[in-house]
Enzyme design. Sequence first.
Site, PDB file in Angstrom:
ATOM      1  N   GLU A 269      10.947  -0.034  20.787  1.00 39.64           N
ATOM      2  CA  GLU A 269      10.321   0.885  21.735  1.00 39.64           C
ATOM      3  C   GLU A 269       8.823   0.653  21.604  1.00 39.64           C
ATOM      4  OE1 GLU A 269       8.337   3.830  22.995  1.00 39.64           O
ATOM      5  OE2 GLU A 269       9.399   5.084  21.519  1.00 39.64           O
ATOM      6  N   CYS A 303       3.203   6.721  23.930  1.00 38.96           N
ATOM      7  CA  CYS A 303       3.577   5.479  24.606  1.00 38.96           C
ATOM      8  C   CYS A 303       3.871   5.787  26.067  1.00 38.96           C
ATOM      9  CB  CYS A 303       4.731   4.797  23.901  1.00 38.96           C
ATOM     10  SG  CYS A 303       6.113   5.856  23.690  1.00 38.96           S
TER      11      CYS A 303
HETATM   12  C1  UN1 Z   1       6.196   8.007  22.024  1.00 33.85           C
HETATM   13  O1  UN1 Z   1       5.069   8.177  22.463  1.00 33.85           O
HETATM   14  O2  UN1 Z   1       6.437   7.052  21.222  1.00 33.85           O
HETATM   15  O3  UN1 Z   1       8.348  11.342  26.400  1.00 33.85           O
HETATM   16  C2  UN1 Z   1       7.330   8.913  22.279  1.00 33.85           C
HETATM   17  C3  UN1 Z   1       7.468  11.711  25.612  1.00 33.85           C
HETATM   18  C4  UN1 Z   1       7.918  12.146  24.237  1.00 33.85           C
HETATM   19  C5  UN1 Z   1       8.139  10.977  23.355  1.00 33.85           C
HETATM   20  C6  UN1 Z   1       7.057   9.955  23.318  1.00 33.85           C
HETATM   21  N1  UN1 Z   1       9.139  12.898  24.368  1.00 33.85           N
HETATM   22  O4  UN1 Z   1       6.296  11.762  25.902  1.00 33.85           O
END
Ligand code: UN1
Length: 517
Positions: A269, A303
């Site tokens: 990821e 992310c």
């Molecule tokens: C991440 O930034 O690695 O969808 C995960 C989202 C959160 C998870 C982010 N539930 O922004």
Amino acid sequence: MQAVATDFGIEKALKELGVKDINEGTSTGSKNFSNGEVIESYSPVDGKLIGKVKTTTKEDYDKVLDAATSAFQTWRTMPAPQRGEIVRQFGDKLREKKEALGKLVSYEMGKSYQEGLGEVQEMIDICDFAVGLSRQLHGLTMHSERPGHRMYEQYHPLGVVGIISAFNFPVAVWAWNTALAWVCGDVCIWKPSEKTPMCGIACQNIAAEVFKANDLPEGISNLIIGDHRVGEMMTKDTRIPLISATGSTRMGKIVAQEVAGRLGKSLLELGGNNAIIVTPDADIKMTVIGAVFGAVGTAGQRCTSTRRLIIHESMYDKVKDAVVAAYNQLKIGNPLDENNHVGPVIDKDAVKMYQDALERVVDEGGKVIVGGEVLSGEGFESGCYVRPAIAEAQPDYKIVQHETFAPVLYLLKYSGDVHNALEIQNGVKQGLSSAIMTNNLREAEAFLSVQGSDCGIANVNIGTSGAEIGGAFGGEKETGGGRESGSDAWKVYMRRQTNTINYTADLPLAQGIKFDL
Ligand code: UN1
């Protein structure tokens, strides 16, 4: 008169989580045995030392692996619903510790306390999900082509699962992996980011308490600490069939090659370059909330953070003015103070990345219209506070194509129909999250169609961040292709076995092959 210290309950939280004045790191369950060099964790909130942690040596690592491998022998034979019961208890413990852990997340990582609580809530949610799943690790049954034969598939646990997580979600991403892996019958070894080790130790303490209370082996939950050298011990290790890694695309490429080289499995990821398309039929109020939270939430270090707004030319000025007005309302400061919207970025390197990105966008011909400053003075002593920035840019600028892990939002203009916007949106290497703001059914469906968004997540009238745990989470292209958390993501934590049973006294061969003796 004595000054009243407002530490927002941090000292109390550290004590409650068992991470006050410690000098450890590596652990298998509640047993600590770190022998590596010491790393210090400083808070980006106030620049103060939170604590010292010891890194994992190769010898420590081998001890952890032995404990994990032996714990797996017991854990895998426990019926899955009973493993679910343990995960249920773990979820209950998280409910008890939600405030303390949310505070530590906020203090060590820098996101707002509300977002820290949200992160712990994601952990609780995935535990609930995993408990239900523990009774639903279903395979299929098939009709055999041979008479008197039964064919079906079943799922068995994989073994030791290695988890490498990033600083930005220092607790939730571990829980997405571990809650599923545990109900599936796997044991876990976790290397949290070396930027947020205290969060790692706090989580490990909570898990260890639950396993101990149930007289289960210590090695079901394991923690190792360090940088990429410690990560490498895992990626190279043939005793670890699955590595789940969250982080940059650069890191993911190294992990992917290393793990593939030994034919292990990896779940990746990685980076995103997420956009919201704003069409002529967008609701401006919703657009502003979605875009601003998406771009400045977690100080632009999710992310899933919104990095590009692709706005129809007919709406451009209106949307720009509304977003700029909202940015002017943002309060930046201590994230534990709930009056503030935006806290610090993780460290001074991140500040530098933010500054470099803004320099580069200007070099390429863009214009910074909001932000650009690093804040100083009272309350900003850590040097990690920046004003979230907005820059007008072109889609093909190198910097716009690149994921900068900081609060920088690029405004891009499109003309014509939604397909032109989609071309811009899909015209990057990353493929994590995407969104469209529209009340026009045709535009929404075009966005979701086969010619639409090429991302793992595609939302309509919702921003790019803040996914719920029930869906599979992850993305395409340089995001790495992995899927974590909900839906059928559990399958990657298990090995599938196809079983064919013959209950006749003959041995007919498949495909009608004759082989008479
Ligand atoms: C991440 O930034 O690695 O969808 C995960 C989202 C959160 C998870 C982010 N539930 O922004």
